[in-house]
Write a protein that holds these residues in place. Structure first.
Motif, PDB file in Angstrom:
ATOM      1  N   THR A  12       1.901  83.949  80.391  1.00 55.23           N
ATOM      2  CA  THR A  12       2.683  85.096  79.933  1.00 55.23           C
ATOM      3  C   THR A  12       3.543  85.557  81.072  1.00 55.23           C
ATOM      4  O   THR A  12       3.343  85.167  82.244  1.00 55.23           O
ATOM      5  N   ASP A  13       4.382  86.465  80.695  1.00 55.30           N
ATOM      6  CA  ASP A  13       5.211  87.055  81.721  1.00 55.30           C
ATOM      7  C   ASP A  13       4.446  88.096  82.522  1.00 55.30           C
ATOM      8  O   ASP A  13       4.781  88.388  83.655  1.00 55.30           O
ATOM      9  N   GLU A  14       3.347  88.782  81.871  1.00 54.10           N
ATOM     10  CA  GLU A  14       2.590  89.851  82.531  1.00 54.10           C
ATOM     11  C   GLU A  14       1.466  89.249  83.353  1.00 54.10           C
ATOM     12  O   GLU A  14       0.783  88.329  82.911  1.00 54.10           O
ATOM     13  N   PRO A  15       1.134  89.859  84.537  1.00 58.63           N
ATOM     14  CA  PRO A  15       0.020  89.331  85.381  1.00 58.63           C
ATOM     15  C   PRO A  15      -1.332  89.686  84.788  1.00 58.63           C
ATOM     16  O   PRO A  15      -1.487  90.689  84.117  1.00 58.63           O
ATOM     17  N   GLN A  16      -2.380  88.846  85.017  1.00 59.18           N
ATOM     18  CA  GLN A  16      -3.761  89.065  84.494  1.00 59.18           C
ATOM     19  C   GLN A  16      -4.423  90.224  85.237  1.00 59.18           C
ATOM     20  O   GLN A  16      -4.274  90.372  86.438  1.00 59.18           O
ATOM     21  N   GLN A  17      -5.276  91.100  84.424  1.00 60.45           N
ATOM     22  CA  GLN A  17      -5.976  92.277  84.997  1.00 60.45           C
ATOM     23  C   GLN A  17      -7.123  91.811  85.880  1.00 60.45           C
ATOM     24  O   GLN A  17      -7.835  90.856  85.552  1.00 60.45           O
ATOM     25  N   PRO A  18      -7.451  92.572  86.992  1.00 60.39           N
ATOM     26  CA  PRO A  18      -8.601  92.209  87.866  1.00 60.39           C
ATOM     27  C   PRO A  18      -9.931  92.574  87.186  1.00 60.39           C
ATOM     28  O   PRO A  18      -9.984  93.412  86.316  1.00 60.39           O
ATOM     29  N   ALA A  19     -11.156  91.967  87.595  1.00 60.92           N
ATOM     30  CA  ALA A  19     -12.523  92.247  87.012  1.00 60.92           C
ATOM     31  C   ALA A  19     -12.910  93.706  87.219  1.00 60.92           C
ATOM     32  O   ALA A  19     -12.630  94.282  88.269  1.00 60.92           O
ATOM     33  N   HIS A  20     -13.780  94.354  86.174  1.00 59.13           N
ATOM     34  CA  HIS A  20     -14.166  95.792  86.205  1.00 59.13           C
ATOM     35  C   HIS A  20     -15.371  96.013  87.111  1.00 59.13           C
ATOM     36  O   HIS A  20     -16.351  95.262  87.056  1.00 59.13           O
ATOM     37  N   THR A  21     -15.339  97.033  87.918  1.00 54.41           N
ATOM     38  CA  THR A  21     -16.470  97.437  88.793  1.00 54.41           C
ATOM     39  C   THR A  21     -17.044  98.752  88.293  1.00 54.41           C
ATOM     40  O   THR A  21     -16.296  99.737  88.159  1.00 54.41           O
ATOM     41  N   HIS A  22     -18.449  98.773  87.993  1.00 59.51           N
ATOM     42  CA  HIS A  22     -19.080 100.008  87.453  1.00 59.51           C
ATOM     43  C   HIS A  22     -19.176 101.087  88.501  1.00 59.51           C
ATOM     44  O   HIS A  22     -19.449 100.806  89.681  1.00 59.51           O
ATOM     45  N   THR A  23     -18.958 102.266  88.030  1.00 64.26           N
ATOM     46  CA  THR A  23     -19.172 103.448  88.882  1.00 64.26           C
ATOM     47  C   THR A  23     -20.297 104.267  88.271  1.00 64.26           C
ATOM     48  O   THR A  23     -20.117 104.894  87.222  1.00 64.26           O
ATOM     49  N   TRP A  24     -21.489 104.209  88.899  1.00 61.12           N
ATOM     50  CA  TRP A  24     -22.687 104.824  88.281  1.00 61.12           C
ATOM     51  C   TRP A  24     -22.824 106.293  88.666  1.00 61.12           C
ATOM     52  O   TRP A  24     -22.689 106.640  89.824  1.00 61.12           O
ATOM     53  N   VAL A  25     -23.175 107.080  87.619  1.00 61.43           N
ATOM     54  CA  VAL A  25     -23.410 108.525  87.798  1.00 61.43           C
ATOM     55  C   VAL A  25     -24.806 108.845  87.293  1.00 61.43           C
ATOM     56  O   VAL A  25     -25.196 108.385  86.208  1.00 61.43           O
ATOM     57  N   LYS A  26     -25.612 109.642  88.052  1.00 62.55           N
ATOM     58  CA  LYS A  26     -26.980 110.009  87.628  1.00 62.55           C
ATOM     59  C   LYS A  26     -26.962 110.793  86.326  1.00 62.55           C
ATOM     60  O   LYS A  26     -26.187 111.729  86.159  1.00 62.55           O
ATOM     61  N   GLY A  27     -27.834 110.356  85.475  1.00 64.47           N
ATOM     62  CA  GLY A  27     -27.995 111.062  84.191  1.00 64.47           C
ATOM     63  C   GLY A  27     -29.361 111.748  84.095  1.00 64.47           C
ATOM     64  O   GLY A  27     -29.890 112.253  85.082  1.00 64.47           O
ATOM     65  N   LYS A  28     -29.956 111.684  82.934  1.00 60.72           N
ATOM     66  CA  LYS A  28     -31.251 112.349  82.672  1.00 60.72           C
ATOM     67  C   LYS A  28     -32.367 111.645  83.456  1.00 60.72           C
ATOM     68  O   LYS A  28     -32.387 110.426  83.558  1.00 60.72           O
ATOM     69  N   ALA A  29     -33.323 112.465  83.989  1.00 61.39           N
ATOM     70  CA  ALA A  29     -34.446 111.909  84.772  1.00 61.39           C
ATOM     71  C   ALA A  29     -35.785 112.414  84.223  1.00 61.39           C
ATOM     72  O   ALA A  29     -35.889 113.557  83.780  1.00 61.39           O
TER      73      ALA A  29
END
Length: 779
Positions: free
Chosen positions: A64-81
């Motif tokens: 394609t004419d558009e460049p490919q997106q880079p891989a996703h990195t999770h950003t973890w946030v504390k939830g219920k404990a």
């Protein structure tokens, strides 16, 4: 951009197809190779077009004419404990912005988390305690709170009484540790004097004097004894029909006209020189009387003293023989009750069919027609004079004589005693000792109240409580001189029964009912108290509504008989069993039949037919009574409700008075008449047995035997009246183990074992009572 690329690709494809088509085209020959003809139009075939459709080329990744997106990195946030505890791990939840979640464990706690604790035991002079609880797991621990110096003192008590010579002690005790705290009490300003000693006897001439001594310090005081306003008269001097009495102190005298009293010499056929009764008739009468007395003695604890069998104080009384107090009625299952005077009366009735009228010692002592010696208490007598009086009495006594005494209490004549002299310095009497009605094995004397005793150890011994000269008045009576004949039955009876004690026992004693079709076994137990063997003949007849099951060495019609020898001091038993007719109705009285031993009747127990409550039914009544604790109102109505709840039976009880009237034959209808004068069974339907004075329609009191605790079962009803009128009557429901259910001011309640025993003893000694067994009327 994608659309442009698609367009370019499509053009390239079309050119390629046109070029291929042009290069492959040829001229076709005609069919006959001569004349060329036009080629016919070929219809279009599917897909066979000049320009085939060119499909879109699929997109290639990255192409394609558009460049490919880079891989996703999770950003973890504390939830219920979930918090960890000392027993379990916890758990932490994490969440990414993309929506994905994950969990991680939280390590469990290494120790408990204790709360602030709760004091469970305050620290006093003893250690206290504090309880801690883990907030996480609920586990507990206890820690000691150090004790303090604080004591909990009781109200205290005087542990040493202060006297006029010594201080006292007042002691408080710690109710926790028992430590004691003592305080001194000052000496008492009051002396504690003894009862005093007469140092000068008061007379009709002058006052006396009494000296008192303090038991603490020995100090003494004296008080005047008032001058007597009564004289101390002698026994009188007879001149014709005039008896003159002279005061032995001041000489005052008075006279009265009397019938000449009898003296020893007036009694025919008696020689007193050798202290024997040689007259044939008198001697035989004495033997019969003493044999009758001995028959009571040999029945031991089955004969007991009871002074409340009589309406004391009344003069118009029925003689005790109406109560059928023959000694043969006493056995292991049937205790007889008597007092000293009534027992003497029974002796003369049993031996001679003779009614000597007076029941009480104050009446006996006034019988001048049979008096041979009399005297009064005299404090001025010396020891020598007292010994001389005892010697005179001893010299005048012959077998069959009665010694009557009247007691003094606080200087006032009160009560008395009477004994039968039998010769050789011995006498027989009904002792007058107390007896515990509810505990027959814990009586004052298991040998029984009628027993032998020695004159020298009692009546003639100055330190004895029965010392004759301690009494207000005393007399020797000789009622045997009134006897004119001896019934042959008495001669036969006591000759044949000398030393033999026979009793008739039953598997259904008092208080045990039987159902129709049940069997009853009677045992005739014969004891030979002699040293030599005796031969005994026993006969028994069957009662109505019974048939013989087994028993009897020989049987003739309805009579069974046995004949056997008993060794000296031996015991022999014979038995027979009868079956109650299955057709008899509840309430029917099954008689014991008639049993004789050597021709003398011995008595057992009649049995009432009734639907006796089972253990389960009794327990149901007990449970219902326990549930009725605290109720108020009429006890009769409460008992009615208990039976209704426990057994579904309506007894029809409404008020205490109504029940009393039914039980004691007040009004019309069924009356509380005695089945027979020696049986406790009264009234046919609901009454099991009664005691004391049970009124007939003629309102004549009858004395009947006492009820024992073991005769009662759960569900029985006691109706008691202290005055025979129903006023103040009380109702009690019997529960298990002798417990009583009563109506108190605070409502109904179950009495404790101790209270029940005390209450039962009082009830069974009351003026009148009946015991009702409602199951006797159940269908």
């Amino acid at each position: 951009m994608k659309n442009i690329l698609k367009t370019i690709l499509l053009l390239i494809l079309c050119c390629t197809l046109v070029f291929a088509y042009a290069c492959g085209e040829e001229e076709k020959p005609s069919a006959d190779n001569n004349d060329a003809t036009d080629t016919p139009d070929i219809p279009d075939e599917p897909g066979n077009t000049d320009e085939p459709d060119t499909p879109d080329e699929p997109e290639q990744p990255g192409n394609t004419d558009e460049p490919q997106q880079p891989a996703h990195t999770h950003t973890w946030v504390k939830g219920k404990a979930t918090e960890p505890s000392c027993k379990e791990e916890g758990e932490q939840t994490y969440e990414c912005s993309c929506g994905e979640t994950k969990t991680e464990p939280i390590a469990k706690l290494s120790s408990h988390i204790w709360d602030d604790g709760k004091i469970t035991k305050e620290a006093t002079c003893a250690d206290g305690e504090k309880l801690f609880t883990c907030k996480s797991c609920g586990e507990t621990k206890t820690e000691t709170i150090a004790k303090t110096a604080k004591h909990t003192w009781d109200a205290g008590a005087v542990t040493k009484k202060a006297t006029c010579s010594a201080e006292g002690v007042f002691t408080n005790t710690c109710t926790v540790c028992g430590e004691k705290y003592e305080q001194k009490l000052p000496k008492s300003s009051n002396h504690t004097y003894d009862s005093g000693v007469v140092i000068k006897t008061a007379t009709c001439k002058e006052a006396g004097e009494r000296k008192y001594t303090c038991t603490g310090c020995g100090e003494t005081k004296t008080e005047e004894i008032s001058k007597l306003y009564t004289h101390t008269y002698d026994s009188g001097k007879l001149s014709g029909t005039t008896m003159t009495y002279t005061c032995t102190v001041c000489g005052n005298s008075y006279s009265e006209t009397v019938e000449a009293p009898l003296v020893v010499g007036d009694i025919p056929n008696i020689k007193l020189e050798d202290k024997t009764v040689n007259g044939e008739f008198y001697s035989k009468a004495a033997q019969v009387l003493i044999a009758a007395a001995d028959a009571y003695v040999k029945r031991g604890k089955w004969i007991q003293y009871d002074d409340t069998n009589f309406e004391v104080g009344k003069t118009t009384l029925r003689s005790p023989h109406d109560a059928n107090q023959e000694p043969e009625r006493a056995n292991e299952q049937n205790t007889l009750y008597t007092n000293c005077a009534a027992w003497i009366h029974s002796l003369f009735w049993e031996a001679f069919d003779y009614n000597i009228v007076s029941w009480y010692t104050e009446k006996f002592i006034e019988r001048t027609d049979i008096m041979v010696y009399s005297g009064k208490y005299d404090a001025s007598l010396t020891t020598a004079q007292k010994n001389q009086i005892c010697k005179e009495i001893e010299d005048i006594l012959v077998p069959g004589d009665l010694i009557v005494t009247r007691h003094r209490k606080n200087g006032v004549e009160s009560g008395g005693h009477i004994i039968l002299y039998i010769g050789n310095g011995q006498y027989i009497h009904s002792t007058g000792a107390n007896y515990n009605y509810t505990k027959p094995d814990e009586g004052y004397d298991k040998k029984g109240s009628v027993c032998y005793d020695n004159l020298a150890d009692t009546y003639f011994k100055s330190t004895s409580s029965r010392y004759i000269l301690n009494e207000a008045r005393y007399a020797v009576l000789r009622p045997l001189q009134l006897i004119k004949s001896i019934p042959q039955k008495s001669i036969t009876r006591f000759a044949s029964m000398q030393g033999i004690v026979a009793q008739k026992l039953s598997t259904h004693p008092m208080g045990v009912t039987a159902n129709a079709g049940d069997t009853i076994t009677y045992t005739i137990k014969v004891t030979n108290t002699n040293d030599e063997p005796v031969t005994v003949e026993v006969k028994s007849t069957l009662a109505a509504n019974t048939t013989l099951v087994s028993g009897g060495d020989s049987v003739s019609g309805n009579t069974l008989s046995w004949k056997f020898a008993i060794a000296g001091h031996g015991v022999k038993e014979v038995s027979y069993t009868v079956k109650i007719s299955s057709s008899v109705s509840a309430g029917t009285l099954i008689g014991e039949g008639t049993t004789t031993v050597n021709g003398i009747q011995v008595y057992g127990t009649d049995t009432r037919v009734g639907n006796t409550l089972s253990e389960a039914q009794q327990q149901a009544i007990i449970d219902a009574a326990n549930n009725a604790n605290g109720q108020s109102g009429e006890m009769a109505a409460v008992i009615d409700a208990i039976y209704e709840k426990a057994l579904g039976v309506d007894l029809g009880l409404t008020t205490n008075q109504a029940l009393y009237k039914t039980a004691f034959s007040v009004g019309s209808g069924e009356r509380a008449t005695l089945i027979s004068s020696n049986k406790m069974l009264i009234k046919g339907v609901r009454t099991l047995f009664g005691g004391r004075y049970v009124y007939k329609t003629t309102s004549v009191p009858e004395r009947v035997q006492l009820v024992r605790e073991e005769m009662l079962i759960a569900g029985d009803i006691i109706v008691s009246s202290p005055n025979n009128t129903g006023s103040g009557c009380k109702l009690y429901l019997v529960l298990n183990d002798g417990l009583l259910f009563e109506m108190a001011s605070s409502g109904t309640r179950v009495l404790s074992a101790t209270s029940s025993a005390d209450k039962l003893e009082g009830l069974l000694a009351a003026n009148s009572f009946v015991v009702l067994r409602p199951s006797l009327s159940f269908k």
